[in-house]
Design a protein around this motif. Structure first.
Motif, short mmCIF file in Angstrom:
data_model
loop_
_atom_site.label_atom_id
_atom_site.label_comp_id
_atom_site.label_asym_id
_atom_site.label_seq_id
_atom_site.Cartn_x
_atom_site.Cartn_y
_atom_site.Cartn_z
N ALA A 155 0.83 -1.19 0.00
CA ALA A 155 0.00 0.00 0.00
C ALA A 155 0.86 1.23 0.00
O ALA A 155 2.04 1.20 0.35
CB ALA A 155 -0.89 -0.01 1.24
N PRO A 156 0.31 2.40 -0.41
CA PRO A 156 1.08 3.64 -0.44
C PRO A 156 1.73 3.96 0.89
O PRO A 156 2.82 4.51 0.92
CB PRO A 156 0.02 4.68 -0.82
CG PRO A 156 -1.00 3.92 -1.59
CD PRO A 156 -1.04 2.56 -0.95
N PHE A 157 1.10 3.65 2.02
CA PHE A 157 1.69 3.92 3.33
C PHE A 157 3.05 3.29 3.44
O PHE A 157 3.99 3.87 3.93
CB PHE A 157 0.77 3.38 4.42
CG PHE A 157 1.44 3.26 5.76
CD1 PHE A 157 1.65 4.38 6.52
CD2 PHE A 157 1.87 2.03 6.22
CE1 PHE A 157 2.27 4.28 7.76
CE2 PHE A 157 2.50 1.93 7.45
CZ PHE A 157 2.69 3.05 8.21
N ARG A 158 3.18 2.05 2.94
CA ARG A 158 4.43 1.35 3.08
C ARG A 158 5.44 1.79 2.02
O ARG A 158 6.61 1.94 2.29
CB ARG A 158 4.20 -0.16 3.00
CG ARG A 158 3.28 -0.63 4.14
CD ARG A 158 3.07 -2.13 4.07
NE ARG A 158 2.23 -2.57 5.17
CZ ARG A 158 0.91 -2.61 5.13
NH1 ARG A 158 0.28 -2.21 4.05
NH2 ARG A 158 0.21 -3.04 6.16
N ASP A 159 4.98 1.96 0.79
CA ASP A 159 5.89 2.33 -0.27
C ASP A 159 6.44 3.74 -0.10
O ASP A 159 7.61 3.98 -0.31
CB ASP A 159 5.19 2.25 -1.64
CG ASP A 159 4.95 0.80 -2.04
OD1 ASP A 159 5.70 -0.07 -1.56
OD2 ASP A 159 4.02 0.55 -2.82
N ILE A 160 5.57 4.67 0.26
CA ILE A 160 5.96 6.07 0.29
C ILE A 160 6.34 6.51 1.69
O ILE A 160 7.23 7.33 1.88
CB ILE A 160 4.81 6.95 -0.24
CG1 ILE A 160 4.49 6.55 -1.69
CG2 ILE A 160 5.17 8.42 -0.17
CD1 ILE A 160 3.28 7.23 -2.27
N GLY A 161 5.69 5.93 2.68
CA GLY A 161 5.92 6.35 4.05
C GLY A 161 7.25 5.94 4.61
O GLY A 161 8.22 6.69 4.57
N ASP A 196 -0.53 7.52 12.60
CA ASP A 196 -0.86 6.87 11.33
C ASP A 196 0.21 7.10 10.27
O ASP A 196 -0.06 6.99 9.08
CB ASP A 196 -2.22 7.37 10.84
CG ASP A 196 -2.84 6.46 9.78
OD1 ASP A 196 -2.46 5.27 9.74
OD2 ASP A 196 -3.68 6.92 9.00
N HIS A 197 1.41 7.45 10.69
CA HIS A 197 2.55 7.64 9.78
C HIS A 197 2.28 8.68 8.69
O HIS A 197 2.77 8.59 7.57
CB HIS A 197 2.98 6.32 9.14
CG HIS A 197 4.42 6.29 8.76
ND1 HIS A 197 4.88 6.67 7.52
CD2 HIS A 197 5.53 5.95 9.46
CE1 HIS A 197 6.20 6.55 7.46
NE2 HIS A 197 6.61 6.11 8.64
N LYS A 198 1.51 9.69 9.02
CA LYS A 198 1.32 10.78 8.06
C LYS A 198 2.57 11.65 8.02
O LYS A 198 3.26 11.83 9.03
CB LYS A 198 0.11 11.64 8.46
CG LYS A 198 -1.24 10.95 8.30
CD LYS A 198 -2.37 11.91 8.60
CE LYS A 198 -3.73 11.31 8.28
NZ LYS A 198 -4.10 10.25 9.21
N ILE A 199 2.86 12.20 6.85
CA ILE A 199 4.01 13.08 6.70
C ILE A 199 3.65 14.42 7.33
O ILE A 199 2.80 15.16 6.81
CB ILE A 199 4.41 13.25 5.23
CG1 ILE A 199 4.62 11.87 4.59
CG2 ILE A 199 5.67 14.10 5.12
CD1 ILE A 199 5.59 10.98 5.33
N GLU A 215 -1.84 13.85 15.38
CA GLU A 215 -0.98 12.70 15.12
C GLU A 215 -0.07 12.40 16.31
O GLU A 215 0.19 11.23 16.62
CB GLU A 215 -0.13 12.96 13.87
CG GLU A 215 -0.81 12.68 12.57
CD GLU A 215 -0.99 11.19 12.33
OE1 GLU A 215 0.01 10.43 12.39
OE2 GLU A 215 -2.13 10.77 12.08
N LEU A 216 0.43 13.44 16.96
CA LEU A 216 1.37 13.25 18.05
C LEU A 216 0.68 13.05 19.40
O LEU A 216 1.03 12.15 20.16
CB LEU A 216 2.32 14.45 18.13
CG LEU A 216 3.23 14.65 16.91
CD1 LEU A 216 4.01 15.94 17.05
CD2 LEU A 216 4.17 13.47 16.75
N ASP A 217 -0.30 13.89 19.68
CA ASP A 217 -0.93 13.84 21.00
C ASP A 217 -1.69 12.53 21.20
O ASP A 217 -1.66 11.95 22.30
CB ASP A 217 -1.87 15.03 21.16
CG ASP A 217 -2.37 15.20 22.58
OD1 ASP A 217 -1.55 15.08 23.51
OD2 ASP A 217 -3.57 15.45 22.78
N PRO A 235 7.94 10.76 10.62
CA PRO A 235 7.95 9.89 9.45
C PRO A 235 8.78 10.47 8.32
O PRO A 235 8.71 11.68 8.03
CB PRO A 235 6.46 9.80 9.07
CG PRO A 235 5.75 9.95 10.37
CD PRO A 235 6.56 10.99 11.12
N GLN A 236 9.59 9.62 7.70
CA GLN A 236 10.51 10.00 6.63
C GLN A 236 11.59 10.96 7.11
O GLN A 236 12.36 11.47 6.29
CB GLN A 236 9.77 10.61 5.43
CG GLN A 236 8.85 9.65 4.71
CD GLN A 236 8.29 10.24 3.43
OE1 GLN A 236 8.68 11.33 3.00
NE2 GLN A 236 7.38 9.52 2.81
#
Length: 263
Positions: free
Chosen positions: A13-19, A128-131, A143-145, A165-166
């Motif tokens: 999935a994009p999460f794994r490929d791009i994240g 959720d590993h969002k950039i 995302e952090l809290d 992330p990244q």
């Protein structure tokens, strides 16, 4: 998260490929001068005045004198994490885990508790590993809290460290981290374990890049990584390295919220 074969990796999935997988390339862009990032080295933090050095369940190590190095693991916990914790316990080596919330802490809460109970440092890798650099201030905080609160619920301690992330960060991320009491931790050593399942390759890459005050980036969700850990530990111990958590690497200094740490 199940083991991923070379065939299934092509369909990730994009999460794994791009994240997660782009992390090293993105940090390389920062290091190449395409982006400006103000970072603090562990040795600089250690030089700051402090009243007491931080103690560890594995024994105190003074990194002002010892040749220290830190093992860090991102994007867990996973089904491989229990075996990793067994290895670290057997070798008496502390590590720092930057955990994910969704699909990870949610699925393996007992492993997060075990990480903390066995003396490892537990930090945030977001929910959720969002950039983060592509989000607004409120979204970054969410995302952090949310991750921090879940870590605190499971371990009894709110985290003080996070890894973006990244490796992507900016002034807005710094500001939110400062408000939440978080310091950002990057890395100096990568095995690119998202590209190979071969423990020998992973070991060789880590050993080739390791140096004093190094921060090693690995991922305990890949099948080749955990089998490589015993050899990495043994080889670095033979070279005279002492393994520490990230807070121990900075001691007697202490990570300052809003700062970015990288060797």
């Amino acid at each position: 998260m199940p083991f991923l074969s070379s065939k299934t990796r092509k369909k990730r999935a994009p999460f794994r490929d791009i994240g997660i997988f782009s992390a090293i390339a993105c940090l390389a862009v920062t290091l190449s001068g395409c982006a400006s990032l103000d970072t603090t080295a562990p040795s600089s933090e250690r030089a700051r005045p402090a009243s007491t050095a931080q103690a560890a369940r594995f024994g105190s190590v003074d990194c002002r004198a010892a040749k220290c190095i830190a093992l860090t693991f991102d994007a867990g916990p996973s089904e491989n994490s229990a075996r990793l914790l067994d290895i670290l316990k057997e070798k008496r080596v502390p590590a720092t885990f930057f955990v994910l919330g969704k699909r990870h802490m949610e699925k393996y809460p007992r492993l997060v508790r075990r990480m903390a109970a066995e003396g490892h440092e537990v930090g945030s890798h977001t929910w959720d590993h969002k950039i983060l650099t592509g989000l607004g201030r409120a979204q970054i905080r969410e995302e952090l809290d949310r991750t921090d609160k879940e870590i605190a619920r499971l371990t009894g301690h709110r985290p003080t460290l996070m890894r973006p992330p990244q490796g992507r960060t900016n002034d807005t991320v710094h500001a939110v981290c400062r408000e939440l009491g978080l310091s950002e931790v990057l890395w100096s050593v990568t095995a690119k374990d998202y590209k190979t399942d071969d423990p020998a390759v992973i070991t060789r890459r880590v050993l080739a890049q390791s140096s004093r005050d190094g921060i090693i980036l690995l991922h305990d969700l890949y099948p080749g990584t955990v089998p490589a850990v015993p050899g990495i530990i043994d080889a670095l111990k033979e070279r005279g390295y002492a393994f520490v958590t990230v807070p121990q690497l900075l001691a007697p200094g202490k990570a300052e919220p809003g700062k970015v740490y990288r060797p």
